[in-house]
Design an enzyme around this catalytic site. Structure first.
Site, PDB file in Angstrom:
ATOM      1  N   LYS A   1       6.984 -24.428  -6.674  1.00 10.23           N
ATOM      2  CA  LYS A   1       8.384 -24.792  -6.850  1.00 10.23           C
ATOM      3  C   LYS A   1       8.869 -25.540  -5.607  1.00 10.23           C
ATOM      4  CE  LYS A   1      12.421 -23.546  -5.897  1.00 10.23           C
ATOM      5  NZ  LYS A   1      13.057 -24.873  -5.803  1.00 10.23           N
TER       6      LYS A   1
ATOM      7  N   SER B   1      14.658 -20.979   4.763  1.00 11.67           N
ATOM      8  CA  SER B   1      15.556 -20.368   5.749  1.00 11.67           C
ATOM      9  C   SER B   1      15.290 -18.864   5.861  1.00 11.67           C
ATOM     10  CB  SER B   1      17.004 -20.611   5.334  1.00 11.67           C
ATOM     11  OG  SER B   1      17.240 -19.993   4.097  1.00 11.67           O
TER      12      SER B   1
ATOM     13  N   GLU C   1       7.554 -18.265   6.059  1.00 14.60           N
ATOM     14  CA  GLU C   1       7.654 -19.204   7.186  1.00 14.60           C
ATOM     15  C   GLU C   1       9.112 -19.630   7.264  1.00 14.60           C
ATOM     16  OE1 GLU C   1       5.044 -19.795   9.035  1.00 14.60           O
ATOM     17  OE2 GLU C   1       3.496 -18.947   7.746  1.00 14.60           O
ATOM     18  N   LEU C   2       9.832 -19.139   8.285  1.00 14.73           N
ATOM     19  CA  LEU C   2      11.299 -19.236   8.255  1.00 14.73           C
ATOM     20  C   LEU C   2      11.848 -20.078   9.409  1.00 14.73           C
ATOM     21  CD1 LEU C   2      11.807 -15.498   7.226  1.00 14.73           C
ATOM     22  CD2 LEU C   2      11.407 -17.490   5.757  1.00 14.73           C
TER      23      LEU C   2
ATOM     24  N   CYS D   1      11.084 -27.496  11.379  1.00 16.54           N
ATOM     25  CA  CYS D   1      11.265 -26.076  11.711  1.00 16.54           C
ATOM     26  C   CYS D   1      10.851 -25.768  13.132  1.00 16.54           C
ATOM     27  CB  CYS D   1      10.493 -25.212  10.726  1.00 16.54           C
ATOM     28  SG  CYS D   1       8.746 -25.604  10.657  1.00 16.54           S
TER      29      CYS D   1
ATOM     30  N   GLU E   1      20.493 -21.891  14.338  1.00 14.09           N
ATOM     31  CA  GLU E   1      19.697 -23.078  14.050  1.00 14.09           C
ATOM     32  C   GLU E   1      20.603 -24.184  13.509  1.00 14.09           C
ATOM     33  OE1 GLU E   1      17.102 -22.833  10.587  1.00 14.09           O
ATOM     34  OE2 GLU E   1      15.517 -23.875  11.676  1.00 14.09           O
TER      35      GLU E   1
HETATM   36  P1  NAD Z   1      16.115 -22.628   1.675  1.00 12.37           P
HETATM   37  O1  NAD Z   1      15.714 -21.256   2.054  1.00 12.37           O
HETATM   38  O2  NAD Z   1      17.490 -22.872   1.241  1.00 12.37           O
HETATM   39  O3  NAD Z   1      15.176 -23.190   0.491  1.00 12.37           O
HETATM   40  C1  NAD Z   1      13.782 -23.215   0.564  1.00 12.37           C
HETATM   41  C2  NAD Z   1      13.195 -23.151  -0.839  1.00 12.37           C
HETATM   42  O4  NAD Z   1      13.520 -21.899  -1.418  1.00 12.37           O
HETATM   43  C3  NAD Z   1      13.737 -24.202  -1.807  1.00 12.37           C
HETATM   44  O5  NAD Z   1      12.713 -24.608  -2.677  1.00 12.37           O
HETATM   45  C4  NAD Z   1      14.811 -23.429  -2.560  1.00 12.37           C
HETATM   46  O6  NAD Z   1      15.086 -23.967  -3.825  1.00 12.37           O
HETATM   47  C5  NAD Z   1      14.177 -22.068  -2.666  1.00 12.37           C
HETATM   48  N1  NAD Z   1      15.101 -20.952  -2.826  1.00 12.37           N
HETATM   49  C6  NAD Z   1      16.412 -20.895  -2.479  1.00 12.37           C
HETATM   50  N2  NAD Z   1      16.921 -19.669  -2.765  1.00 12.37           N
HETATM   51  C7  NAD Z   1      15.902 -18.946  -3.274  1.00 12.37           C
HETATM   52  C8  NAD Z   1      15.782 -17.605  -3.725  1.00 12.37           C
HETATM   53  N3  NAD Z   1      16.825 -16.757  -3.713  1.00 12.37           N
HETATM   54  N4  NAD Z   1      14.581 -17.171  -4.184  1.00 12.37           N
HETATM   55  C9  NAD Z   1      13.510 -17.986  -4.174  1.00 12.37           C
HETATM   56  N5  NAD Z   1      13.567 -19.275  -3.762  1.00 12.37           N
HETATM   57  C10 NAD Z   1      14.752 -19.751  -3.308  1.00 12.37           C
HETATM   58  O7  NAD Z   1      15.723 -23.508   2.936  1.00 12.37           O
HETATM   59  P2  NAD Z   1      16.065 -25.044   3.191  1.00 12.37           P
HETATM   60  O8  NAD Z   1      17.445 -25.150   3.690  1.00 12.37           O
HETATM   61  O9  NAD Z   1      15.671 -25.848   2.022  1.00 12.37           O
HETATM   62  O10 NAD Z   1      15.027 -25.371   4.373  1.00 12.37           O
HETATM   63  C11 NAD Z   1      15.386 -25.383   5.695  1.00 12.37           C
HETATM   64  C12 NAD Z   1      14.959 -24.097   6.379  1.00 12.37           C
HETATM   65  O11 NAD Z   1      13.535 -23.939   6.266  1.00 12.37           O
HETATM   66  C13 NAD Z   1      15.239 -24.106   7.863  1.00 12.37           C
HETATM   67  O12 NAD Z   1      15.741 -22.857   8.244  1.00 12.37           O
HETATM   68  C14 NAD Z   1      13.863 -24.333   8.488  1.00 12.37           C
HETATM   69  O13 NAD Z   1      13.724 -23.857   9.797  1.00 12.37           O
HETATM   70  C15 NAD Z   1      12.975 -23.619   7.528  1.00 12.37           C
HETATM   71  N6  NAD Z   1      11.603 -24.117   7.605  1.00 12.37           N
HETATM   72  C16 NAD Z   1      10.633 -23.300   8.132  1.00 12.37           C
HETATM   73  C17 NAD Z   1       9.327 -23.774   8.256  1.00 12.37           C
HETATM   74  C18 NAD Z   1       8.233 -22.922   8.861  1.00 12.37           C
HETATM   75  O14 NAD Z   1       7.064 -23.277   8.744  1.00 12.37           O
HETATM   76  N7  NAD Z   1       8.551 -21.817   9.505  1.00 12.37           N
HETATM   77  C19 NAD Z   1       9.027 -25.064   7.834  1.00 12.37           C
HETATM   78  C20 NAD Z   1      10.047 -25.854   7.303  1.00 12.37           C
HETATM   79  C21 NAD Z   1      11.323 -25.368   7.177  1.00 12.37           C
END
Ligand code: NAD
Length: 571
Positions: free
Chosen positions: A218, A270, A291-292, A325, A423
């Site tokens: 997804k 996130s 991975e957050l 990230c 962040e």
């Molecule tokens: P997000 O958590 O909003 O979304 C990430 C994914 O999860 C999307 O596909 C989204 O549709 C899905 N999602 C949202 N709510 C969900 C739920 N309740 N259950 C299951 N899936 C759900 O994150 P974002 O804003 O798209 O991405 C940015 C964040 O990701 C930043 O905090 C960044 O630091 C982090 N990030 C971490 C890494 C790492 O490797 N640690 C890499 C890239 C990004």
């Protein structure tokens, strides 16, 4: 691929939102630039149709139109999956998994190597998609191509070693022979964000596939075309159709449904969403790799070559428009070198070229969404309201595109400002002075996150010592982020609230497997030679012989055996 804009791509009336789809997913509702002046002609319509047709949706699915951050012009009408579609996709994946797991490991590895070659050969196609969907610069997009190729090569070459049955010492020397087997868990859910759409959709898919799993992917809706392109290349490389299923839609609903149907979930996003995913996975007792987010710190010691460190810091802060990230948002500089370093850092930041073209001229691209622009703007304004000063940037660049924001350097940032601990996930860095290594380490370790960190010093031993004191999943010495991330044989993950589990290396593939210990007890049925010498007498040496004795004797023999093993330094 061509790239032309209509006269007013930001027109409020430009199509957006969800609409009924009477004709099913096989016909993408492209805005045709030849007939509709609001259209943005970015891709061949036929390419887009075949890509979008890969999403698991029922006929008549609603769609959501995505827009390129560069201009705001429409990119694609993406069909949206329902919860029922997720269940169907999971069933399809599960059905395809058995055949895939039966394919020779060497052939599964060969698929990954052919995928590697296709990605490198056709990189310009995916570079266009990554740029158009995320708004990042081409070099940042290329980092994704390089990363995916490295991960594919690594698991193709090392996967057999990671998955091979492993012998461990048995309970009774010689008599107990132990092998640890690695079975695929079944269906792995990969939920990925929009910021590194190729890296994060494929990076967790590849080891899962090599281990013999099917994948239910997804991706974020904004960057679905990039993920679909990756799946198309996997199948072109020989992956049987159906082993990777793609669903798209609202995160909580469709992402949540993915967690409900898989055997392991690899989530990137996130910290807030990670907690929700972990709780849902916990309810089902399935494993989750998370991975957050990060609030990553860099320390520049007084012994550095200032220009070298400033170059590294600029890349670490502003690669991928800071929507990375592992990028650096806190910069601690030793006071002995602070003036000189900050001058060089600010000069290099101001010299960065911003741009929206599909070529390598620009250093920095656009932010990806209006929400990202709002966070970045809020963080900077809030910092200024709390007494911060802007040394570079701090302004939007609507002349370049609707979501451009200049790389920004802040100083005098108060602890009360949001940007201090939260962040930003954008091109904003705060610079602080420190008087010693101890002060730097203490400052770097503040807060509840711990994804990546960076230490700059000429003294290698000092760098290693400092790195070990920093609470972060990865620490780069004399580099901002790329050295640790690109070392794909080593685990990559977050400490504290930055994550749970790891990608890359043995950990990254083991997460998608189920360990099984097979302990074989030798000699239970008797030793063949002795059997003929003592007919009628049992010669077996299994535990049954021992347990046939009175309990007190069993305990005495066992106690003696434990003391002997301790004396023999047995592990
Ligand atoms: P997000 O958590 O909003 O979304 C990430 C994914 O999860 C999307 O596909 C989204 O549709 C899905 N999602 C949202 N709510 C969900 C739920 N309740 N259950 C299951 N899936 C759900 O994150 P974002 O804003 O798209 O991405 C940015 C964040 O990701 C930043 O905090 C960044 O630091 C982090 N990030 C971490 C890494 C790492 O490797 N640690 C890499 C890239 C990004």
């Amino acid at each position: 691929m061509s790239h032309e804009h209509g006269p007013d791509p930001l027109d409020e009336n430009a199509p957006h939102g969800e609409s009924a789809r009477p004709d099913g997913p096989s016909h993408a509702d492209l805005i045709d630039p030849w007939t509709d002046p609001r259209g943005t002609y970015v891709l061949e319509p036929d390419d887009l149709r075949s890509l979008l047709a890969r999403i698991v949706v029922a006929p008549g699915a609603t769609t959501r139109t995505t827009h390129t951050p560069f201009t705001g012009g429409p990119l694609a009408a993406v069909p949206l999956s329902t919860v029922d579609d997720v269940a169907r996709a999971a069933r399809l994946a599960r059905a395809a998994q058995h055949g895939w797991a039966a394919v020779d490991l060497a052939e599964r590895a060969a698929v990954l190597l052919r995928f590697h070659d296709l990605v490198l050969r056709d990189q310009s196609d995916v570079l266009d998609l990554v740029q158009l969907e995320s708004g990042k610069s081409r070099l940042s997009a290329f980092e994704e191509v390089a990363d995916v190729a490295m991960v594919a090569r690594h698991y193709a070459r090392s996967g057999a070693r990671y998955l091979a049955p492993r012998r461990t010492p048995g309970f009774a020397p010689i008599l107990t022979s132990v092998r640890v087997l690695r079975h695929p868990v079944g269906v792995v859910g990969v939920i990925s964000p929009w910021n590194y759409p190729f890296t994060l959709s494929m990076g967790d898919t590849l080891p899962a596939l090599l281990a013999g799993n099917a994948v239910l992917l997804k991706p974020d809706t904004q960057t679905v075309l990039t993920a679909l392109w990756g799946v198309e290349q996997l199948e072109a490389a020989g992956l049987p159709a159906g082993v990777v299923q793609v669903v798209v839609g609202d995160g909580p609903t469709i992402g949540g449904a993915v967690v409900d149907h898989v055997d392991h979930v690899s989530f990137t996003g996130s910290t807030a969403t990670g907690r929700t995913v972990a709780a849902r996975a916990g309810e089902r007792l399935i494993s989750a790799s998370l991975e957050l987010g990060g609030k990553n710190a860099m320390y520049v010691a007084e012994d550095v070559d200032v220009e070298t460190a400033a170059e590294g810091a600029v890349r670490a802060c502003f690669s991928s428009t800071g929507q990375l990230c592992v990028s650096v948002e806190r910069l601690y500089v030793h006071e002995d070198v602070a003036d000189e370093f900050v001058d060089a850092f600010v000069r290099r930041t101001r010299a960065l070229i911003l741009g929206a073209d599909l070529d390598y001229r620009a250093d920095v691209g656009s932010l990806t969404s209006a929400a990202q622009l709002a966070t970045v703007t809020d963080h900077v304004l809030d910092a200024l309201a709390h007494g911060a000063r802007v040394l570079a940037g701090g302004v939007r660049r609507p002349d370049l595109g609707p979501l451009f924001y200049e790389p920004t350097v802040l100083t005098d940032v108060s602890r009360e400002a949001n940007v201090f601990a939260h962040e930003t996930f954008g091109p904003v860095v705060s610079v602080y002075r420190v008087a010693s290594d101890d002060e730097a380490v203490a400052a770097m370790n503040e807060g509840d996150l711990g994804l990546n960190a960076s230490v700059w010093t000429r003294d290698v031993a000092r760098g290693r010592r400092l790195a070990a004191r920093v609470v972060a999943g990865t620490v780069n010495v004399n580099e901002g982020y790329a050295a640790a991330w690109a070392s794909v044989a080593a685990p990559q993950g977050g400490a504290r609230a930055s994550g749970l589990g790891h990608r890359h290396g043995a950990e990254g593939i083991w997460a998608t497997t189920r360990a099984q210990t097979v302990a074989l007890q030798r000699g239970v049925h008797g030793v063949p030679g002795l059997r003929s010498l003592f007919p009628g007498n049992p010669t077996g040496v299994g535990l049954g012989r021992l347990y046939a004795r009175p309990g007190q004797q069993v305990a005495t023999v066992f106690t003696a055996a434990l003391r002997v093993m301790r004396a023999m330094r047995r592990a």
